[in-house]
Write a protein that holds these residues in place. Structure first.
Motif, short mmCIF file in Angstrom:
data_model
loop_
_atom_site.label_atom_id
_atom_site.label_comp_id
_atom_site.label_asym_id
_atom_site.label_seq_id
_atom_site.Cartn_x
_atom_site.Cartn_y
_atom_site.Cartn_z
N MET A 150 -6.23 7.82 3.76
CA MET A 150 -5.86 7.13 2.53
C MET A 150 -5.97 8.05 1.33
N VAL A 151 -5.20 7.73 0.30
CA VAL A 151 -5.35 8.41 -0.98
C VAL A 151 -6.80 8.26 -1.44
N GLY A 152 -7.38 9.34 -1.94
CA GLY A 152 -8.76 9.29 -2.41
C GLY A 152 -9.80 9.26 -1.32
N GLY A 153 -9.39 9.47 -0.07
CA GLY A 153 -10.34 9.42 1.03
C GLY A 153 -10.94 8.04 1.25
N GLN A 154 -10.21 6.98 0.84
CA GLN A 154 -10.76 5.64 0.85
C GLN A 154 -10.89 5.04 2.25
N GLN A 155 -10.40 5.73 3.28
CA GLN A 155 -10.60 5.21 4.64
C GLN A 155 -12.08 5.16 5.01
N HIS A 192 0.83 -1.21 0.00
CA HIS A 192 0.00 0.00 0.00
C HIS A 192 0.87 1.26 0.00
N VAL A 193 0.26 2.39 -0.29
CA VAL A 193 0.93 3.68 -0.17
C VAL A 193 0.42 4.40 1.06
N VAL A 194 1.30 5.18 1.67
CA VAL A 194 0.92 5.99 2.82
C VAL A 194 0.61 7.40 2.31
N ALA A 195 -0.60 7.83 2.54
CA ALA A 195 -1.01 9.17 2.10
C ALA A 195 -0.37 10.24 2.97
N ASP A 196 -0.27 11.44 2.43
CA ASP A 196 0.19 12.61 3.18
C ASP A 196 -1.05 13.37 3.65
N PRO A 197 -1.43 13.25 4.93
CA PRO A 197 -2.69 13.85 5.39
C PRO A 197 -2.64 15.36 5.52
N ARG A 198 -1.44 15.93 5.45
CA ARG A 198 -1.31 17.39 5.62
C ARG A 198 -1.18 18.13 4.30
N ALA A 199 -1.28 17.41 3.20
CA ALA A 199 -1.18 18.05 1.89
C ALA A 199 -2.43 18.89 1.62
N ALA A 200 -2.24 20.05 1.07
CA ALA A 200 -3.35 20.96 0.76
C ALA A 200 -3.93 20.60 -0.60
#
Length: 395
Positions: free
Chosen positions: A348-353, A42-50
């Protein structure tokens, strides 16, 4: 810290759950296997990215590569930029290529590290594909980019091809072009429609047996260019039937996240070493990496009972993570990484959580504990408590 908390049940009621809190011991050194074993990662998303997370992707590269280093340390290879990395569900082609580049760079510092990279047509929107030639050009573009980096190819199933192909002959034409140009033997990937509804009828028919005939014919015509095929149909009998018919030397990589333990162990059929068992290319190995490593190490030493004793308890967890809608399994994989401290957040990327319910994640928590896969029980309880609080539940 008390290793218990309130967890919701299927009827919405809360019940106190006490953890076993007995994680598997990690091997002291990287074990040797007698199977090739790739974990799709899996990839780890960057939750602080604007960014707008439904429309754009942002990756925490350091955490993402650190997770791959963990998989290599356990003896597992990395199947890069596959559907487990949310390819086609949030991760676009430019970001996928950057992921492949960074993973290959990191692997060079790890003796014996295996990496195979997903090559598809996802930069070509299916609705923009007007002909088979468009699909061929799309495959060739990604092939050239990955091979320029020195990467081994996993030729992923194409949504665009599934849309424009008129029948098996179109698949034969596309794969003939792709395989004839490959610089080294590739892994083919047959992804069932339970993983991606847009791939229904792949190989030119909805008849699985006829589709298998087409795929086997393509492999036989290019056996020197095919390392193996990964099939993800969640049907062990289909996998066994196909692996017995593969060309000599071509491997079956199980993608069956429901029946992987018995498929990897094998049935000892025939005299050809690769066709009485399956190797592995599995998304679930991301979530169960310590158990996969320990079990495969035991199998390599001839300890089949120990192999099943370790891997067997992970199967209920895997079947839960991959339950329908199967394409949302990535949420469970990332949830496990968060519970176990391999990333600092459950984003997650794409808000998939958001694709799985709290009840689903609570049962995943129980099953992970039963499989001895909560690596830091106190941390897991703390983080599960945080998730419960967000949902208005007092742990």
């Amino acid at each position: 810290m008390t290793l218990s908390l309130n967890l919701p049940q299927t009827d919405g009621a809360l019940a106190r759950y006490a953890l076993q809190g007995a994680p598997l011991a990690l091997p002291a050194s990287r074990p040797a296997f007698n199977r090739i074993a790739y974990s799709a990662a899996h990839v780890v998303a960057d939750p602080r990215a604007a960014i707008d997370p439904w429309l754009q992707s942002a990756v925490d590269w350091d955490a993402t590569i650190a997770y791959r280093q963990r998989l290599w340390s356990l003896g597992l290879g990395v199947a890069e930029a596959m559907d487990t990395a949310q390819r086609g569900m949030g991760l676009d082609w430019p970001t996928s290529l950057e992921l492949i580049r960074r993973s290959l760079d990191a692997a060079r510092d790890v003796p014996g590290a295996l990496v195979a990279s997903g090559c598809g047509t996802d930069h070509l929107a299916p609705e923009d594909a007007k002909s088979v030639d468009d699909v061929i050009r799309a495959y060739e573009e990604q092939m050239a980019a990955i091979e320029k980096l020195g990467g081994k190819l996993i030729v992923m199933a194409s949504r665009a091809l599934a849309r424009v192909a008129k029948g098996p002959a179109d698949y034969e034409r596309v794969y003939d072009r792709v395989l004839s140009q490959a610089r080294q033997p590739v892994v083919l990937h047959w992804l069932g429609e339970m993983f991606d509804p847009a791939l229904a009828g792949y190989w030119g028919t909805r008849d699985t047996d006829a589709a298998m005939d087409t795929a086997l014919g393509i492999i036989a015509a290019h056996a020197d260019k095919v390392d193996g095929i990964k099939i993800s149909l969640l049907d062990k009998d289909k996998e066994i039937a196909m692996r017995r018919r593969l060309a000599p030397g071509v491997r079956m990589y199980t993608g069956d996240d429901f029946n992987y333990a018995e498929l990897i162990a094998g049935d000892g059929w025939g005299n050809e070493a690769t066709h009485g068992k399956s190797d592995a290319l599995l998304g679930i190995f991301d979530a169960i990496a310590p158990a996969a490593s320990a079990a495969l190490g035991e199998l390599a030493q001839g300890h089949t009972e120990r192999f099943h004793a370790i891997l067997g308890p992970t199967v209920p967890l895997s079947r839960h993570i991959f339950q329908a809608p199967t394409r949302f399994y990535k949420t469970g994989v990332v949830f496990m990484a968060w519970l176990n401290g391999h990333q600092s957040h459950f984003t997650m990327v794409g808000g998939q959580q958001s694709t799985r319910s709290l009840v689903h994640l609570a049962e995943l928590f129980r099953l992970a504990d039963a499989a001895h896969l909560l690596e830091q029980p106190e941390l897991a309880v703390q983080r599960m408590g945080q998730l419960l609080a967000v949902h208005g539940v007092a742990a």
